[in-house]
Every structure is written in C-alpha cells, then in structure tokens.
Design an enzyme around this catalytic site. Sequence first.
Site, short mmCIF file in Angstrom:
data_model
loop_
_atom_site.label_atom_id
_atom_site.label_comp_id
_atom_site.label_asym_id
_atom_site.label_seq_id
_atom_site.Cartn_x
_atom_site.Cartn_y
_atom_site.Cartn_z
N ASP A 3 0.83 -1.20 0.00
CA ASP A 3 0.00 0.00 0.00
C ASP A 3 0.87 1.26 0.00
O ASP A 3 2.09 1.21 0.11
CB ASP A 3 -1.01 -0.02 1.15
CG ASP A 3 -0.38 0.04 2.52
OD1 ASP A 3 0.65 0.73 2.67
OD2 ASP A 3 -0.90 -0.59 3.46
N TYR A 4 0.21 2.40 -0.11
CA TYR A 4 0.87 3.69 -0.31
C TYR A 4 1.92 3.99 0.76
O TYR A 4 2.99 4.50 0.47
CB TYR A 4 -0.21 4.79 -0.32
CG TYR A 4 0.30 6.18 -0.59
CD1 TYR A 4 0.72 6.56 -1.86
CD2 TYR A 4 0.33 7.14 0.43
CE1 TYR A 4 1.17 7.85 -2.11
CE2 TYR A 4 0.79 8.43 0.19
CZ TYR A 4 1.20 8.79 -1.07
OH TYR A 4 1.65 10.06 -1.31
#
Length: 315
Positions: A127-128
């Site tokens: 994820d980011y």
Amino acid sequence: MSKTPAKKSVPAAEAPTGDRLQKILAQAGIASRRKAEEIILEGRVQVNGTTVTELGTRADATKDHIRVDGKLLHGPEQQRYYMLNKPRGYVTTLDDPQKRPTVMQLMTPKHGPHGDSVRLYPVGRLDYLSEGLLLMTNDGALANSLSKAAAGVEKTYLVKVAGNPTPEMIDQIRRGIMIDRGRLDEVRAGRRDRILTAPAKVELVRGGDNPWYELTLTEGRNRQLRKMFEEIGHHVEKIRRIGYGALRLDVPPGEFRELTPGEVQALDRAAKGKKVVPKKNLPEFAKLKAPVKAKPKFGARKQFSSKSSPSRRSS
C-alpha cells in the site's frame, strides 16, 4: 449375395491451432490482455494482410505475419524479472487516477530482445505507506502463480507497532485472527464480511514503547497486517517487506536490480508449493537500522565531578 458397401470415413474438423490473438499481443509487450482485446475489436490488428476483429481468432506467432497499427510483431518479448525496493509514498499500480507517484516511475525503460520497451507489472501490492521488496515482471504466468493463495508463498515483513501488545495478543495473530475481508467502510447485508487469517510467524525484533516485529505470512489480503493489529487494539506505524519466497531485500530504497536465473527458478519452485530456503545472512536493507542516539541539547553545560573539576588559581 451383395456386399454391404464400406462406409467412407469423414475427416474430423481440424481444431484451431495457435494462440489467441490477445495472448500473442500481450506476450509481445503491446498491451495487457484486456487492452489487447480492445485493440482487436477496434480493427487495428491484421493477420496475413486480413483485418481481424473477432476475439476468438487464433494465430501462430512463429509463422503468421501479425501487424498492429501497421507495425509487424517480432514474437514474444524476453521475460524479465526485477526486485524493487519501493519507498513510502508510491502507489503499486500502473497508473493512478489521483496522480500520485507510481512504482512504474521508479523503473527506467527496459528493452527486450528486439529493442521494444518491456511492459512490467508488479506482483502483488504494497500500500501507499508501506515500503520494501516488490517483484516486477512481464511473466504473467509466474505472477499469477505467485499471487494465488493456494501456493502459500511466504512473505516476510518488519512491522512497527504503536504501544506494547501483550503476549496473548501476539498469540492471537500467530494462530489466526478474524479481520474484515474488504475495506473498513464496507458493510454487506447489514454486517461486515469477516474472514479468519492463516497462522503467521511472529517474532519480536526490537522492544520499547513502539516495538518492531518480524511477521511471515502465506497470504496477502487487502491491508492485512494493519487489520490484524487493529483487531488487537494496536496501530501499525510502519511496514517494510523484506522477504518474498527465498528472496531477501538487498537494494536501497527506490532502486532495483534484475534477478538471477537461480532466483527466478526459486520463485517458480515457491509458486508450485515447493520448499525454498532463504540465505541465512540478512542483507543490510532487510535489517533494522540501529536506533539513533539522542544528541545533547545545544548549549548544555558539561558536569564535572569534584575530582575532575579544574582548580582555581590562588590570588
């Protein structure tokens, strides 16, 4: 007595040979299979001089002349495999509608055997806010095999947690814990869709107010690590993936390297459910850095003991 005439054998219809056009286009690095289907439907593909618009059409890339927008295909592109150290603040996708930086921007153009740009795809996701080991390849078959939960490929992470979970809480994660299957704000049929995670290996790497744990999972659900610790009441502050199968992270943040044939073979073995053994010595980037010692405040006076204090001159 008349003889019964022998029955003539009717030749069976020949089965279509070759591969589907969308597969050939994808293997040649033109586009993904889904995008290749759109290209075919738009009438941009010719096989031996005839425009083809049917998705079921097959061809032989070694014999047939296949053109896309008039450009002749030169066969499948060479398969490439890379390890990327994804930094925080990058999205694991080919393109982001929100215009955030993507992992594709970290990969400089790669060139296949015919000089064409190689289309790479990430295997799985980070994820980011997560960082660490990410596989990039154009080998769709291997990528799909590695991503299947049934393969049980081990992925190892370093996780920093806010607060101190009790031993009983960590044991919950080791045994498997109920988490939300989808996004946290999704509610289906009036209740959340819940699922039990597979057992995980968990070891304390560094203690303190915000301890670090090493976790090894055999699945990769949406934001799984964050959800697992949220279920026991602790927020995850940092995630770094340091292992994938037998691979261990050995490149700096934002950098990448091509895998060796032996490493690709080890990934293929892991995808088939066979045992692989990582190297015993962890590379630098798979380890936690030593904690930074607090520097003394600027202007603070040094304290001297009575024995070491400088003597004053007598008047």
